[in-house]
Design a protein around this motif. Structure first.
Motif, PDB file in Angstrom:
ATOM      1  N   GLY A  92       0.879  -1.434   0.247  1.00  0.00           N
ATOM      2  CA  GLY A  92       0.142  -0.006   0.352  1.00  0.00           C
ATOM      3  C   GLY A  92       0.770   1.440  -0.146  1.00  0.00           C
ATOM      4  N   LYS A  95       0.949   5.690  -2.900  1.00  0.00           N
ATOM      5  CA  LYS A  95      -0.654   6.657  -3.168  1.00  0.00           C
ATOM      6  C   LYS A  95       0.609   7.661  -3.618  1.00  0.00           C
ATOM      7  CE  LYS A  95      -3.930   3.782  -2.095  1.00  0.00           C
ATOM      8  NZ  LYS A  95      -5.543   3.920  -2.846  1.00  0.00           N
ATOM      9  N   LYS A 215      -7.121   4.005 -11.703  1.00  0.00           N
ATOM     10  CA  LYS A 215      -7.556   5.229 -10.079  1.00  0.00           C
ATOM     11  C   LYS A 215      -7.806   6.107 -10.091  1.00  0.00           C
ATOM     12  CE  LYS A 215      -7.000   1.119  -6.981  1.00  0.00           C
ATOM     13  NZ  LYS A 215      -8.350   1.093  -5.933  1.00  0.00           N
ATOM     14  N   ASP A 324      -4.014  -7.784  -8.353  1.00  0.00           N
ATOM     15  CA  ASP A 324      -4.536  -6.703  -8.928  1.00  0.00           C
ATOM     16  C   ASP A 324      -4.234  -5.676  -7.733  1.00  0.00           C
ATOM     17  OD1 ASP A 324      -6.021  -7.076 -11.084  1.00  0.00           O
ATOM     18  OD2 ASP A 324      -8.192  -8.351  -9.950  1.00  0.00           O
ATOM     19  N   GLY A 325      -2.651  -5.743  -8.013  1.00  0.00           N
ATOM     20  CA  GLY A 325      -2.055  -4.485  -7.082  1.00  0.00           C
ATOM     21  C   GLY A 325      -2.310  -2.870  -7.683  1.00  0.00           C
ATOM     22  N   CYS A 326      -2.143  -1.900  -6.851  1.00  0.00           N
ATOM     23  CA  CYS A 326      -2.320  -0.491  -7.686  1.00  0.00           C
ATOM     24  C   CYS A 326      -0.832   0.021  -7.539  1.00  0.00           C
ATOM     25  CB  CYS A 326      -3.264   0.506  -7.496  1.00  0.00           C
ATOM     26  SG  CYS A 326      -3.132   1.303  -5.532  1.00  0.00           S
ATOM     27  N   CYS A 330       2.185  -4.504  -3.098  1.00  0.00           N
ATOM     28  CA  CYS A 330       0.722  -4.373  -2.442  1.00  0.00           C
ATOM     29  C   CYS A 330      -0.147  -6.069  -2.347  1.00  0.00           C
ATOM     30  CB  CYS A 330      -0.208  -3.087  -2.804  1.00  0.00           C
ATOM     31  SG  CYS A 330      -1.375  -3.771  -1.479  1.00  0.00           S
ATOM     32  N   MET A 332      -2.130  -7.438  -1.105  1.00  0.00           N
ATOM     33  CA  MET A 332      -3.708  -7.016  -0.777  1.00  0.00           C
ATOM     34  C   MET A 332      -4.301  -6.633  -2.363  1.00  0.00           C
ATOM     35  SD  MET A 332      -5.827  -4.601   2.064  1.00  0.00           S
ATOM     36  CE  MET A 332      -6.419  -5.737   3.130  1.00  0.00           C
ATOM     37  N   ALA A 333      -3.737  -6.131  -2.737  1.00  0.00           N
ATOM     38  CA  ALA A 333      -4.462  -6.134  -4.191  1.00  0.00           C
ATOM     39  C   ALA A 333      -6.096  -6.266  -4.671  1.00  0.00           C
ATOM     40  CB  ALA A 333      -3.795  -7.982  -4.746  1.00  0.00           C
ATOM     41  N   CYS A 334      -6.059  -5.139  -4.142  1.00  0.00           N
ATOM     42  CA  CYS A 334      -7.695  -5.325  -4.353  1.00  0.00           C
ATOM     43  C   CYS A 334      -8.269  -4.429  -5.211  1.00  0.00           C
ATOM     44  CB  CYS A 334      -8.108  -4.444  -2.858  1.00  0.00           C
ATOM     45  SG  CYS A 334      -8.266  -2.652  -2.922  1.00  0.00           S
ATOM     46  N   SER A 335      -7.279  -4.179  -6.319  1.00  0.00           N
ATOM     47  CA  SER A 335      -8.216  -3.132  -7.713  1.00  0.00           C
ATOM     48  C   SER A 335      -8.615  -4.007  -8.530  1.00  0.00           C
ATOM     49  CB  SER A 335      -6.710  -1.793  -8.075  1.00  0.00           C
ATOM     50  OG  SER A 335      -6.280  -1.387  -6.765  1.00  0.00           O
ATOM     51  N   CYS A 545      -1.540   3.855   1.590  1.00  0.00           N
ATOM     52  CA  CYS A 545      -3.267   3.673   1.216  1.00  0.00           C
ATOM     53  C   CYS A 545      -3.546   3.378   3.149  1.00  0.00           C
ATOM     54  CB  CYS A 545      -2.958   2.041   0.174  1.00  0.00           C
ATOM     55  SG  CYS A 545      -4.916   2.107   0.313  1.00  0.00           S
ATOM     56  N   LEU A 547      -6.000   0.508   3.542  1.00  0.00           N
ATOM     57  CA  LEU A 547      -6.483  -0.607   3.633  1.00  0.00           C
ATOM     58  C   LEU A 547      -5.502  -1.444   4.154  1.00  0.00           C
ATOM     59  CD1 LEU A 547      -8.114  -0.392   0.115  1.00  0.00           C
ATOM     60  CD2 LEU A 547      -9.252  -0.033   2.359  1.00  0.00           C
ATOM     61  N   PRO A 548      -4.771  -1.919   3.798  1.00  0.00           N
ATOM     62  CA  PRO A 548      -3.958  -2.364   4.731  1.00  0.00           C
ATOM     63  C   PRO A 548      -3.513  -2.410   6.169  1.00  0.00           C
ATOM     64  CG  PRO A 548      -2.145  -2.064   2.345  1.00  0.00           C
ATOM     65  CD  PRO A 548      -3.599  -0.660   3.046  1.00  0.00           C
TER      66      PRO A 548
END
Ligand code: SF4
Length: 712
Positions: A92, A95, A215, A324-326, A330, A332-335, A545, A547-548
């Motif tokens: 994360g 950004k 994004k 899908d990491g932005c 990352c 967490m790869a939520c993208s 980010c 989120l993590p």
């Protein structure tokens, strides 16, 4: 198309990499005079403002006057990734923070966005990019890090809509296919030309899909400012990214924190939030279950048709098995992306596209809040919002407001130019979007946002001004993001007190407050509204980010004294900060760091004519039931509260009277909350930071304190 470009200005510089997270210089571009130059970071920027949002606010203060409007040439767009931005060890960390004077609010807006632009800018040698002025014709700014050049180019031919622009410019400016991952494009779109709710898209090249993904820096209309400056794109091309390009003070310390978090993500994501399969869209049915999902312009908190846009749908629609990491690293790869959507409407009808999302906010706002529970319409609206450069949160809330106006007879077919705005009308919602992009019809009115719409409807005598204020979900001119806050007093404050307007990235306290009842007293709520906004501001200073931090928790987190803070992860942030910058940081020091910038932003609002108590009050819809139907939908709950909390016996009273009594009680509670929070934050009863508090925070610049004094 690139052949049609005409270079208007070129500037060369010595490329370089950051040391301990900083390059100690920033890039400045004036589109009016076509001036490009590098500027050293002022020492105060690193020392007190850290990076990211802090840099943006500091620079914007210098750039504008109290009378500046969003579309004056001196309004700037400042983009900065922060000192931790671009590291690939801690999830994360890619950004960018974007700051500008908002067309919706008239005060500074900050927006946190993924994609590769910020890190690539940093590895091209700059800690921030500041753009002022207005170009005479459509231009692109191209920062070529490996070559050490920056150009401003007239770019007449390319489509400004983001999904085309990102793809086109990535191809045009990458040296070859392998180089595409080193290129990131910022674009907006045709919607941002005509609406005040314009957003920016930041791209990254997805090597597996072989296409540019997007994004959004969504909130506050920065895309509108971007297009007003006649920017078609800003393109950053950086060097090939490797793991240690921040030249950290102690790479092992950063890596150790990262390894720990990677393992937690691996072990717990499937059991906790399932971000890697469903992204934030997993929240839809959770919010519905707790009566927190906005339905029909925040009138209700759940809907029988929620399954149409709930997580099993996205689990299936999102392409799985692709990380899908932005940003690199990352895990967490939520993208998540929905591939293969065939467009049903608009200028690209028939095209097969990848939709980036929907994220929770889009599903809730564009979907549930407008009564639309069909996944195909949601994907279509998500795609067109993005490509036209329109913020899905503001678009969702503004459309929901217009739909409630239709429900209540404030709007009719004559006033909307023939559009039927009944709840659930997906095709009409899409037509509003296309009208915004074409600059015609009622879509242009909706694109001005809720604040302007409600004033306009009242002025034309279409509806009662007080009712429109009660149901118009905006504070300071910004539309609410997508959570029902009626049953959480702390969240009502978390929304309405936010400096930039009601965005949940400062404080999301609903579960702590309403579900778990962990902050029952005013003092508890005030403490939460001190700690969490300060803590979460810190992500924006550092290119991180959120989120993590708490969308995955360590296995033993629940046993800690303060689980809502996720203490182990807060310690990770202190370690990563020290590991990169070489500056040791305690948990208290972290909060203090943010508090400085937070108070600076509060005073910035004051300077622009806002920033006092009267600007921290939201519409009553955010606090309680406005109408008889709303009250009756939860009559048992409200009757109980009247009896047990307000000390009023509801027996024998009509619903309209009970609505009034509950309102009086809740509004009084809210004023008490403001008192408690202001006191905890070191502000006066009018919400103004005191001279003593600002001096303690190191904000003792005479020109700064002069802004505050008249308000004390
Ligand atoms: S958690 Fe999601 S939004 Fe945040 S950096 Fe990772 S991929 Fe991007």
């Amino acid at each position: 198309m690139k052949a049609a470009h005409k270079v208007l200005a070129t500037w060369s510089y010595e490329p370089g990499l950051p040391v301990r997270g900083y390059n100690d210089r920033m890039l400045y571009v004036d589109l009016t005079t076509l001036r490009i130059e590098e500027r050293p970071l002022e020492p105060v920027m690193k020392e007190k403002f850290v990076g990211g949002r802090g840099f943006g606010l500091w620079r914007l203060w210098q750039d504008i006057r109290p009378t500046t409007k969003w579309n004056d040439p001196e309004n700037a767009i400042v983009i900065s990734p922060g000192p931790l931005g671009g590291n690939t060890q801690y999830p994360g960390s890619g950004k960018s923070l974007v700051v500008s004077l908002s067309p919706l609010t008239g005060v500074p807006i900050d927006s946190n966005v993924g994609g590769y632009f910020g890190p690539l800018l940093k590895f091209s040698g700059f800690d921030a990019l500041e753009v002022q002025g207005k170009a005479a014709q459509e231009v692109v700014v191209f920062i070529d890090g490996p070559a050490g050049t920056v150009t401003i180019e007239e770019a007449p031919a390319e489509d400004p809509n983001s999904h085309v622009a990102a793809e086109q410019f990535t191809h045009e400016y990458a040296a070859d296919e392998a180089d595409r991952r080193n290129v990131s494009v910022i674009a907006a779109g045709r919607g941002a030309d005509h609406a005040l709710i314009g957003c920016l898209n930041f791209s990254w090249y997805d090597v597996r899909r072989r296409s540019a993904r997007l994004k959004q820096a969504g909130r506050g209309g920065i895309g509108t400012v971007f297009r007003d400056k006649k920017l078609k794109a800003i393109i950053s091309r950086g060097p090939v990214v490797k793991g240690d390009m921040n030249t950290p003070a102690d790479l092992d310390r950063v890596a150790a924190a990262g390894i720990k978090l990677h393992k937690e993500l691996h072990d717990y994501d499937d059991k906790q939030c399932r971000m890697r399969r469903q992204g934030t869209a997993h929240l839809v049915e959770v919010m519905d279950a707790y009566d927190l999902l906005p339905v029909h312009n925040f009138q209700y908190g759940k809907h029988a048709d929620v399954a149409g846009i709930a997580s099993p749908v996205w689990d299936e629609r999102f392409t799985q098995g692709i990380p899908d990491g932005c940003w690199y690293g990352c895990s967490m790869a939520c993208s998540k992306g929905a591939d293969g959507h065939v467009l049903m409407t608009g200028p690209y009808k028939g095209d097969v596209v990848t939709v980036d999302g929907p994220e929770y906010e889009t599903a809730a706002g564009v979907g549930a809040n407008c009564g639309i529970f069909q996944a195909d319409w949601l994907l279509e609206a998500n795609f067109y919002c993005d490509t036209y450069g329109l913020d899905t949160i503001s678009f969702g809330t503004a459309t929901a407001f217009a739909m409630e106006c239709w429900q209540r007879g404030v709007l009719n077919a004559e006033r909307t130019g023939g559009l039927d705005l009944s709840w659930g009308n997906g095709p009409s919602q899409l037509e509003l979007l296309h009208q915004m992009a074409r600059g015609e019809g009622f879509g242009v009115t909706v694109g001005q946002g809720v604040h302007k719409m409600r004033l306009l409807f009242a002025e034309r005598g279409w509806g009662d001004a007080r009712l429109l204020r009660d149901i118009g979900m905006e504070v300071k001119g910004l539309e609410y993001s997508q959570y029902v806050s009626k049953e959480s007093l702390a969240q009502q404050g978390g929304y309405a007190m936010t400096n930039k307007g009601p965005q949940h990235d400062e404080a999301w306290l609903i579960f702590m407050d309403m579900v778990n009842n962990h902050i029952p007293t005013f003092a508890d709520k005030a403490e939460a509204l001190y700690y969490f906004p300060m803590f979460r501001t810190w992500f924006g200073l550092n290119g991180l980010c959120k989120l993590p931090w708490n969308d995955v928790e360590p296995g033993d987190n629940a046993k800690t004294a303060e689980p809502a803070k996720v203490p182990e992860h807060v310690q990770n942030y202190c370690d990563v900060f020290a590991g990169i910058t070489g500056r040791e940081l305690t948990k208290d020091g972290l909060i203090r760091m943010s508090e400085t910038v937070y108070n600076f932003q509060r005073v910035f609002n004051l300077r622009m004519g806002y920033g006092t108590r009267e600007h921290d009050r939201g519409p009553y819809r955010a606090m309680g039931p406005v109408t008889v139907e709303e009250y009756e939908s939860r009559a048992e709950r409200y009757d109980k509260q009247l009896k047990e909390k307000a000390g009023v016996d509801p027996a024998g009273k009509g619903t309209a009277e009970k609505v009034k009594l509950l309102r009086a009680y809740r509004e009084k509670q809210y004023e008490s909350l403001l008192d408690a929070v202001y006191k905890r934050r070191g502000w006066t009863a009018n919400g103004v930071p005191t001279i003593e508090h600002l001096t303690e925070l190191g904000l003792d610049f005479p020109w700064f304190l002069d802004v505050v004094r008249p308000h004390l």
